[in-house]
Scaffold this motif. Structure first.
Motif, mmCIF file in Angstrom:
data_model
loop_
_atom_site.group_PDB
_atom_site.id
_atom_site.type_symbol
_atom_site.label_atom_id
_atom_site.label_comp_id
_atom_site.label_asym_id
_atom_site.label_seq_id
_atom_site.Cartn_x
_atom_site.Cartn_y
_atom_site.Cartn_z
ATOM 1 N N ARG A 186 0.818 -1.198 -0.134
ATOM 2 C CA ARG A 186 -0.071 0.088 0.063
ATOM 3 C C ARG A 186 0.776 1.125 -0.109
ATOM 4 N NH1 ARG A 186 -5.428 0.837 1.306
ATOM 5 N NH2 ARG A 186 -5.881 2.993 1.982
ATOM 6 N N GLU A 187 1.827 1.314 0.869
ATOM 7 C CA GLU A 187 2.827 2.306 0.882
ATOM 8 C C GLU A 187 3.451 2.680 -0.585
ATOM 9 O OE1 GLU A 187 5.179 1.398 4.078
ATOM 10 O OE2 GLU A 187 3.685 1.924 5.689
ATOM 11 N N HIS A 188 3.897 1.580 -1.176
ATOM 12 C CA HIS A 188 4.651 1.554 -2.377
ATOM 13 C C HIS A 188 3.451 2.172 -3.473
ATOM 14 C CE1 HIS A 188 8.533 -0.143 -2.285
ATOM 15 N NE2 HIS A 188 8.035 -1.057 -1.244
ATOM 16 N N ILE A 189 2.394 1.700 -3.458
ATOM 17 C CA ILE A 189 1.383 2.408 -4.500
ATOM 18 C C ILE A 189 1.095 3.922 -4.102
ATOM 19 C CG2 ILE A 189 -1.106 2.242 -5.215
ATOM 20 C CD1 ILE A 189 -0.707 -0.843 -5.426
ATOM 21 N N ILE A 190 1.022 4.076 -2.698
ATOM 22 C CA ILE A 190 0.752 5.700 -2.288
ATOM 23 C C ILE A 190 1.789 6.349 -2.990
ATOM 24 C CG2 ILE A 190 0.798 7.224 -0.378
ATOM 25 C CD1 ILE A 190 -0.808 5.121 1.000
ATOM 26 N N SER A 191 3.022 5.899 -2.827
ATOM 27 C CA SER A 191 4.242 6.890 -3.298
ATOM 28 C C SER A 191 4.000 7.038 -4.784
ATOM 29 C CB SER A 191 5.604 6.113 -3.056
ATOM 30 O OG SER A 191 6.410 6.794 -3.517
ATOM 31 N N GLU A 192 3.701 5.909 -5.698
ATOM 32 C CA GLU A 192 3.443 6.049 -7.103
ATOM 33 C C GLU A 192 2.346 7.104 -7.467
ATOM 34 O OE1 GLU A 192 6.152 4.910 -8.779
ATOM 35 O OE2 GLU A 192 6.952 4.226 -7.077
ATOM 36 N N VAL A 193 1.297 6.736 -6.852
ATOM 37 C CA VAL A 193 0.153 7.665 -6.920
ATOM 38 C C VAL A 193 0.484 9.083 -6.857
ATOM 39 C CG1 VAL A 193 -2.135 8.442 -6.187
ATOM 40 C CG2 VAL A 193 -1.568 6.037 -6.321
ATOM 41 N N GLU A 194 1.163 9.487 -5.774
ATOM 42 C CA GLU A 194 1.691 10.934 -5.399
ATOM 43 C C GLU A 194 2.645 11.388 -6.645
ATOM 44 O OE1 GLU A 194 3.428 10.545 -1.633
ATOM 45 O OE2 GLU A 194 1.568 10.587 -0.525
ATOM 46 N N LYS A 195 3.596 10.246 -7.145
ATOM 47 C CA LYS A 195 4.234 10.834 -8.213
ATOM 48 C C LYS A 195 3.327 11.141 -9.341
ATOM 49 C CE LYS A 195 8.216 7.900 -6.531
ATOM 50 N NZ LYS A 195 8.981 6.929 -6.909
ATOM 51 N N ALA A 196 2.402 10.374 -9.629
ATOM 52 C CA ALA A 196 1.723 10.446 -10.891
ATOM 53 C C ALA A 196 0.852 11.926 -10.620
ATOM 54 C CB ALA A 196 0.563 9.133 -11.036
ATOM 55 N N GLU A 197 0.241 12.136 -9.667
ATOM 56 C CA GLU A 197 -0.311 13.402 -9.429
ATOM 57 C C GLU A 197 0.624 14.668 -9.537
ATOM 58 O OE1 GLU A 197 -3.525 13.874 -9.179
ATOM 59 O OE2 GLU A 197 -4.433 11.915 -8.525
ATOM 60 N N GLN A 198 1.927 14.520 -9.139
ATOM 61 C CA GLN A 198 2.496 15.435 -9.327
ATOM 62 C C GLN A 198 3.036 15.806 -10.809
ATOM 63 O OE1 GLN A 198 6.170 14.439 -7.101
ATOM 64 N NE2 GLN A 198 5.155 14.674 -5.039
ATOM 65 N N LEU A 199 3.152 14.725 -11.625
ATOM 66 C CA LEU A 199 3.362 14.736 -13.159
ATOM 67 C C LEU A 199 2.198 15.378 -13.502
ATOM 68 C CD1 LEU A 199 4.554 10.887 -13.934
ATOM 69 C CD2 LEU A 199 5.833 13.285 -14.235
ATOM 70 N N LYS A 200 0.863 15.095 -13.232
ATOM 71 C CA LYS A 200 -0.170 15.719 -13.677
ATOM 72 C C LYS A 200 -0.365 17.061 -13.671
ATOM 73 C CE LYS A 200 -5.285 15.213 -13.947
ATOM 74 N NZ LYS A 200 -6.317 14.194 -13.321
#
Length: 202
Positions: A186-200
């Protein structure tokens, strides 16, 4: 022959999508070029299954809710793109067997750990199936996060993180170890979601 037509259709879909939605993917290099792995992503829209198929040149076989397979046309489409059904209301032995075969055959398996779409975009509780499969087969998990809901002609960003293994000194994960491993995923995916939102929004 099936694989040839599959790759042809996917290439066409990739091309046509450029006129409908802006899809940006980073971290493709983190998906192993060969061997089994489990790609796990957050789930916010029906389009997530399509994203899972488009992220890499390898064929990702995705576990999807059985309801999609209830109708002939959607069942044919799902099977054509190598999706397979899972009954979310019970311990689906057939789905587990299919997932195990995919991994034993050295192929990528796609799973949405939440088990259903999050209408709010906030991560729902995770099922422990992905970490159990990963530990049992000694295969890496590749965490993936996508940005929130996007309308047509909008932008979707996807971030794919480095693969990691579920480790234990025991032959089987204890209840506590399973919970800890699921939280780690879950923590790994949260980290990737945050990166994706920053990209967006960056």
């Amino acid at each position: 022959m099936h694989l040839f037509f599959y790759r042809t259709v996917i290439a066409i879909v990739r091309f046509l999508l450029k006129f409908v939605i802006r899809l940006k993917i980073v971290g493709k290099e983190n998906i192993p070029m060969d061997g089994p792995c489990i790609i796990c992503c957050n789930h916010v829209a029906w389009f997530d299954g399509v994203i899972m198929v488009l992220i890499h040149k390898r064929v990702v076989k995705v576990m999807s809710k059985k309801e999609i397979f209830d109708f002939f046309l959607t069942r044919w489409i799902m099977k054509f793109v190598y999706f397979f059904p899972v009954d979310r209301d019970k311990n689906d032995v057939n789905a587990v067997k299919t997932a195990l075969k995919i991994l034993k055959d050295g192929e990528p398996l796609g799973i949405f750990p939440e088990g259903t779409r999050s209408k709010s975009g906030v991560l729902l509780p995770f099922h422990d199936g992905p970490v159990t499969l990963a530990f049992r087969q000694k295969v890496p998990i590749v965490p993936m996060g996508r940005s929130g809901r996007t309308h047509i002609f909008g932008k979707i960003c996807v971030s794919i993180g480095e693969p990691f293994y579920i480790e234990s000194d025991s032959r089987r994960l204890s209840k506590e170890e399973t919970a800890a491993a699921t939280q780690l995923l879950r923590e790994h995916i949260i980290s990737e979601v945050e990166k994706a939102e920053q990209l967006k929004h960056g």
